[in-house]
Structure formats: structure tokens, C-alpha cells
Design an enzyme around this catalytic site. Structure first.
Site, mmCIF file in Angstrom:
data_model
loop_
_atom_site.group_PDB
_atom_site.id
_atom_site.type_symbol
_atom_site.label_atom_id
_atom_site.label_comp_id
_atom_site.label_asym_id
_atom_site.label_seq_id
_atom_site.Cartn_x
_atom_site.Cartn_y
_atom_site.Cartn_z
ATOM 1 N N GLU A 162 10.182 8.147 -17.076
ATOM 2 C CA GLU A 162 8.706 8.733 -17.233
ATOM 3 C C GLU A 162 8.214 8.711 -18.496
ATOM 4 O O GLU A 162 6.962 8.179 -18.668
ATOM 5 C CB GLU A 162 8.537 10.273 -16.859
ATOM 6 C CG GLU A 162 8.867 10.807 -15.505
ATOM 7 C CD GLU A 162 8.941 12.245 -15.433
ATOM 8 O OE1 GLU A 162 7.993 13.116 -15.095
ATOM 9 O OE2 GLU A 162 10.093 13.170 -15.751
ATOM 10 N N HIS A 176 0.645 -1.249 0.110
ATOM 11 C CA HIS A 176 0.034 -0.269 0.112
ATOM 12 C C HIS A 176 0.815 1.146 0.174
ATOM 13 O O HIS A 176 0.504 2.386 0.242
ATOM 14 C CB HIS A 176 -0.927 0.133 1.209
ATOM 15 C CG HIS A 176 -1.921 -1.120 1.748
ATOM 16 N ND1 HIS A 176 -2.946 -1.422 0.746
ATOM 17 C CD2 HIS A 176 -1.390 -2.369 2.009
ATOM 18 C CE1 HIS A 176 -3.257 -2.827 1.400
ATOM 19 N NE2 HIS A 176 -2.315 -3.384 1.958
ATOM 20 N N LYS A 193 16.462 22.032 -11.214
ATOM 21 C CA LYS A 193 15.790 20.638 -11.668
ATOM 22 C C LYS A 193 16.666 19.739 -12.216
ATOM 23 O O LYS A 193 17.434 20.063 -13.043
ATOM 24 C CB LYS A 193 14.693 21.014 -12.425
ATOM 25 C CG LYS A 193 13.453 21.813 -11.848
ATOM 26 C CD LYS A 193 12.738 20.700 -10.868
ATOM 27 C CE LYS A 193 11.598 20.257 -11.619
ATOM 28 N NZ LYS A 193 10.625 19.431 -10.973
ATOM 29 N N SER A 246 15.147 21.648 -16.291
ATOM 30 C CA SER A 246 14.027 22.488 -16.687
ATOM 31 C C SER A 246 14.555 23.577 -17.255
ATOM 32 O O SER A 246 15.638 24.429 -16.826
ATOM 33 C CB SER A 246 13.547 22.771 -15.227
ATOM 34 O OG SER A 246 12.731 24.060 -15.450
#
Ligand code: ARG
Length: 468
Positions: A289, A155, A282, A276
Site C-alpha cells: 500500500e 476490466h 487483521k 491492527s
């Protein structure tokens, strides 16, 4: 003039020309198409269906065209619709009307199928190769991280501590099943459709076994109607690919999560991340992804082909031309995803301290405290209750179980003795799970060896298939 122009009185509509043609994508099958034609024409010569010299001339012509395609000299024509008619047209231009004998006893329906079988067969082998490389990357990180402890989750809540090796090998097992599936479906791709003709067979005394043998097919389709309409092998390839992408996507999700500032369990190599345009600090995990994102299109291609074939009457219908683009895109997507994932796993760095400290909080040894009480004679259900109350006490006191004193433990159960501290230490908690497939060192090392053996077996299979 179309190769099939005889029966027609009008030119083809311009929009139809573009809508109907598959050459923009099936040109990727040029090598397979020529291999199929070479086998077919050699058989036509051997069976005396065309003269030996004619077969020889056609063969030479096909080889010349193959060279010209390889050198990038050929511009395929949309008016010639697909790769089959483009090459036949080129052949006739190259060697004259004798080139028109190549298509004797053959249809584009069985020809398109033979091309695609050769292609999917080759890609099945390549996919196994890429999966093995990924497994090796995972296994070599696993070897480095037998002693790296982190919390396992259920979980997405901390559950029980495990060795990082154990966690990584779980993925090796998923990819092992993917390999098994591909090796199994290979049998159903390794089937020669050529000689089915348009759908009913041919009146010429062809030798289908000869063609199958030349192309290295283990078996032949034994029903000509099935031979031209079967796309089960495409469905299987896309289904296996979808599951591979789902596995990659789950792995990608963990890499993304683990490299976030909240976790900081791993750091991905700079070469696999991007920045970024606005926020200077970043470092984004774009590649995992994208792998996670691209699983969508592969699953989409599976749904596409299933939907395309579900209502089709036997045998060939033009709908079946839709079998190709989704599969090409799937191959392309999986190649990139598998290769990059292997490289990201091989180059990531692991923050052992952070993982270990994560496993120390969250009461990941609570089960072990319950098991301890069970060993002292308490029924498990009662032990569970006692430890639950102890955990609540610790939450209120803002401390871990290990930080409790012996007398504190004894307020909850008189069964607790001095040996409790060892029993719930992180090392002991991991080492105690000696059941088959558990996270104790002896089990993890045994599993690691089994996976290594499976890889060796897959490599033997790959070697066999690359010989044939
Ligand atoms: N381009 C077609 C395909 O990919 C080849 C077979 C066409 N056959 C036909 N009778 N139109 O499916």
C-alpha cells in the site's frame, strides 16, 4: 564574514540566511564535492595555474576534511549557505589562505553541477542494480509457477487462463524497459560541466579534458552556458523513476488484491505485514500500500522540476537549487520500494488450488469453444454468437461450460463432437496458446530465457560502470 562579503555593507537578514541556504540537504553531496575539488585542484597544479606545492597542500587539506566528515566530526554552518562554501571555509581554516586558491577558474554554478552529475550518475547505476534484483525475484517465482494456472483479467473480469509465470514475467518486461531507459539516460548524465565557470568559461588556461578524465566522465558539455543551466538529466531521472514507481504501484495493487479474502491467491509473509491496533484478526498489506501511495510523491517531484525550469532564462538562476530535494527524496523512496518489493515477491506463498479454481469459473474457456467451432469451419463471428448463447444458458443453469453434456452442446451447434471436452479443459486452453509471446509452456519458457539473457547483459553493463 561571507566568502563573497567584499561587496556588501550589511549583514544578511536572518530569515534570508535560512531561506537561501541549501546546506541542510546538499551536505549529502559532500563526497562528490570533494571528488570534484580534488580533480580541479590537480588540474590547476598540472596546468601551472597554481604552484605544484600549493595544489599538493590543498589536496592534503581536502583529504583531511573528507576524513573528518566521514567520522561525523563536522558541523556544517547555515551561514556558509551550501556544501561548496562550507567545504571551502573548512579548507581555509585547515590550511590557511592558500586554501583560497582552490576556487580559481571555477564557480559554484559549474561546481554544483559537477557534484550533482556525479551523484545522479551513481544513483542511475544503483537503480539498475535494484531493478535487476527485483527482476531476479520475479523470475525465480516464475520458474516455480510455470504449472500454476490462474485466470487472467481484462476490466478486472475473468478473461482467459494463464500460467502464473506468464503473469509475473509481464512485470519483468516492464522493469526491463525501465533498465533500458536508465542505461540510455546514463549517457546524458555522464557529461562533465566543470570548467564552464559562472557561465561563459574562464580566462585561466584550464584543461577541462583532464578534469573530465579524472572524474571518469565520457564527454564534456561543449557549451558553457548549457553546462550550468542544463537540468534535463534531472528531469530524465525523475521521469524514469516515476515510471518505475507506476510499475511498482501496479504490482503492489495486485499483491493487495490477491491477498484479500475475496481472492486469497497469495499470502504475503508475516514479516512484511502489520496488524491492527483494534481488530485482532487483521493482517494488513501496508508495504505494498505504501509503495502504491509513494508513487504520488515521486510523480510530484517530476512535475516540480519541470515547472521550476520551464520559464528560466539562461543560465544559472537560484531557482535551480530546487533541483535537489525532490531527487534525493526520489532516490530514497525508490531504494526502499524496490528492495521491499523484491523481498515480498521472494517470500510470498502462492495458493495454487485457489488460483486454479478461480480459473475454472467465469467461463475463461469460452474463447476456446469459439475457436473450436472455427476449426470446424464456422466463421468466427458466428461462433462467437453461438458460444455467447451457450454461456447465457450455463449462467441460467448455474454450471460451467465443461459441465455441459455433448447433447447440450449439440443443441447450440451440430459441429460439436466428443473432442470438445479436451479442447476446453484448463490445461489445453493454456497450452493451445503457442503464438509468440503466448502463455503455452514452450513460449513461457522461451520468454523466461530471454529475460535471463537481458539480466546477464544488464549485469555486464553494471560491472563496466562499477569499474569506471
Ligand atoms: N547552492 C547552489 C545550488 O545548489 C549552488 C550554486 C549557487 N550559485 C550562486 N551563484 N549562487 O544551486
Amino acid at each position: 564574514m561571507k566568502l563573497w562579503g567584499g561587496r556588501f555593507t550589511k549583514e544578511t537578514n536572518q530569515l534570508v540566511e535560512a531561506f537561501n541556504a541549501s546546506i541542510l540537504f546538499d551536505q549529502q553531496l559532500a563526497e562528490e564535492d570533494i571528488a570534484g575539488s580534488l580533480a580541479h585542484v590537480a588540474m590547476l597544479g598540472r596546468c601551472g595555474i597554481i604552484a605544484k606545492e600549493e595544489a599538493e597542500q590543498i589536496k592534503e587539506g581536502l583529504i583531511t576534511i573528507r576524513e573528518r566528515i566521514r567520522r561525523g566530526e563536522i558541523e556544517f554552518r547555515i551561514e556558509d549557505e551550501d556544501i561548496h562554501m562550507n567545504i571551502e571555509r573548512l579548507l581555509i581554516e585547515e590550511i590557511g589562505p592558500v586554501g583560497g586558491k582552490l576556487h580559481t577558474g571555477r564557480s559554484r554554478n559549474d561546481q554544483a553541477q559537477v557534484d550533482f552529475h556525479l551523484y545522479v550518475r551513481r544513483q542511475t547505476v544503483q537503480m539498475v542494480e535494484l531493478l535487476v534484483a527485483l527482476q531476479e525475484a520475479l523470475l525465480s517465482q516464475a520458474r516455480e509457477h510455470v504449472d500454476t494456472i490462474l485466470s487472467g483479467y481484462t476490466h478486472l473480469q475473468k478473461a482467459q487462463p494463464v500460467r502464473l509465470a506468464h503473469h509475473l514475467i509481464a512485470y519483468v518486461s516492464m522493469f526491463e524497459r525501465d533498465i533500458e531507459r536508465l542505461i540510455d539516460s546514463y549517457k546524458r548524465v555522464d557529461l562533465c560541466p566543470l570548467g564552464a565557470g559562472a557561465m561563459a568559461g574562464t580566462t585561466f588556461p584550464i584543461d577541462r579534458h583532464d578534469v573530465a578524465e579524472q572524474l571518469g566522465f565520457a564527454r564534456l558539455y561543449d557549451n558553457s552556458m548549457d553546462a550550468v543551466s542544463d537540468r534535463d538529466y534531472v528531469v530524465e531521472f525523475l521521469a524514469h523513476s516515476s515510471l518505475i514507481m507506476v510499475h511498482l504501484s501496479r504490482l503492489a495493487e495486485e499483491l493487495i488484491l490477491w491477498s484479500s479474502d475475496e481472492f486469497r491467491y497469495i499470502e504475503l509473509d508475516d514479516a512484511f505485514c502489520t496488524g491492527s491496533s483494534m481488530m485482532p484478526q487483521k493482517k494488513n498489506p501496508d508495504i505494498p500500500e505504501l509503495v502504491r501511495g509513494k508513487s504520488g510523491r515521486v510523480i510530484g517531484h517530476l512535475m516540480g522540476i519541470l515547472t521550476t525550469i520551464k520559464g528560466l532564462p539562461l543560465t544559472y538562476n537560484k531557482d535551480l537549487q530546487e533541483d535537489k530535494e525532490g531527487l534525493f527524496d526520489t532516490v530514497h523512496t525508490l531504494q526502499g520500494s524496490l528492495q521491499l518489493m523484491a523481498q515480498m515477491i521472494a517470500t510470498m506463498t502462492v495458493n495454487k488450488k485457489r488460483m486454479a479454481s478461480g480459473a475454472e469459473s467465469g467461463f475463461t474457456n469460452a474463447t476456446d469453444l469459439a475457436d473450436y467451432l472455427v476449426n470446424k469451419g464456422l466463421p468466427f463471428r458466428e461462433a462467437h454468437e453461438v458460444v455467447g448463447r451457450l454461456v447465457l444458458h450455463c449462467i441460467q443453469e448455474k454450471k460451467t461450460l465443461n459441465a455441459c453434456s455433448l447433447s447440450e452442446f449439440q443443441q447450440f451447434s451440430s459441429l460439436v463432437e466428443e473432442d470438445i471436452f479436451k479442447a476446453i479443459s484448463l490445461e489445453q486452453v493454456v497450452e493451445a496458446r503457442k503464438s509468440y509471446g503466448g502463455t503455452a509452456r514452450v513460449q513461457v519458457e522461451a520468454t523466461w530465457k530471454r529475460k535471463q539473457k537481458q539480466i546477464e547483459a544488464a549485469k555486464v553493463w553494471l560491472h563496466e560502470k562499477s569499474q569506471s
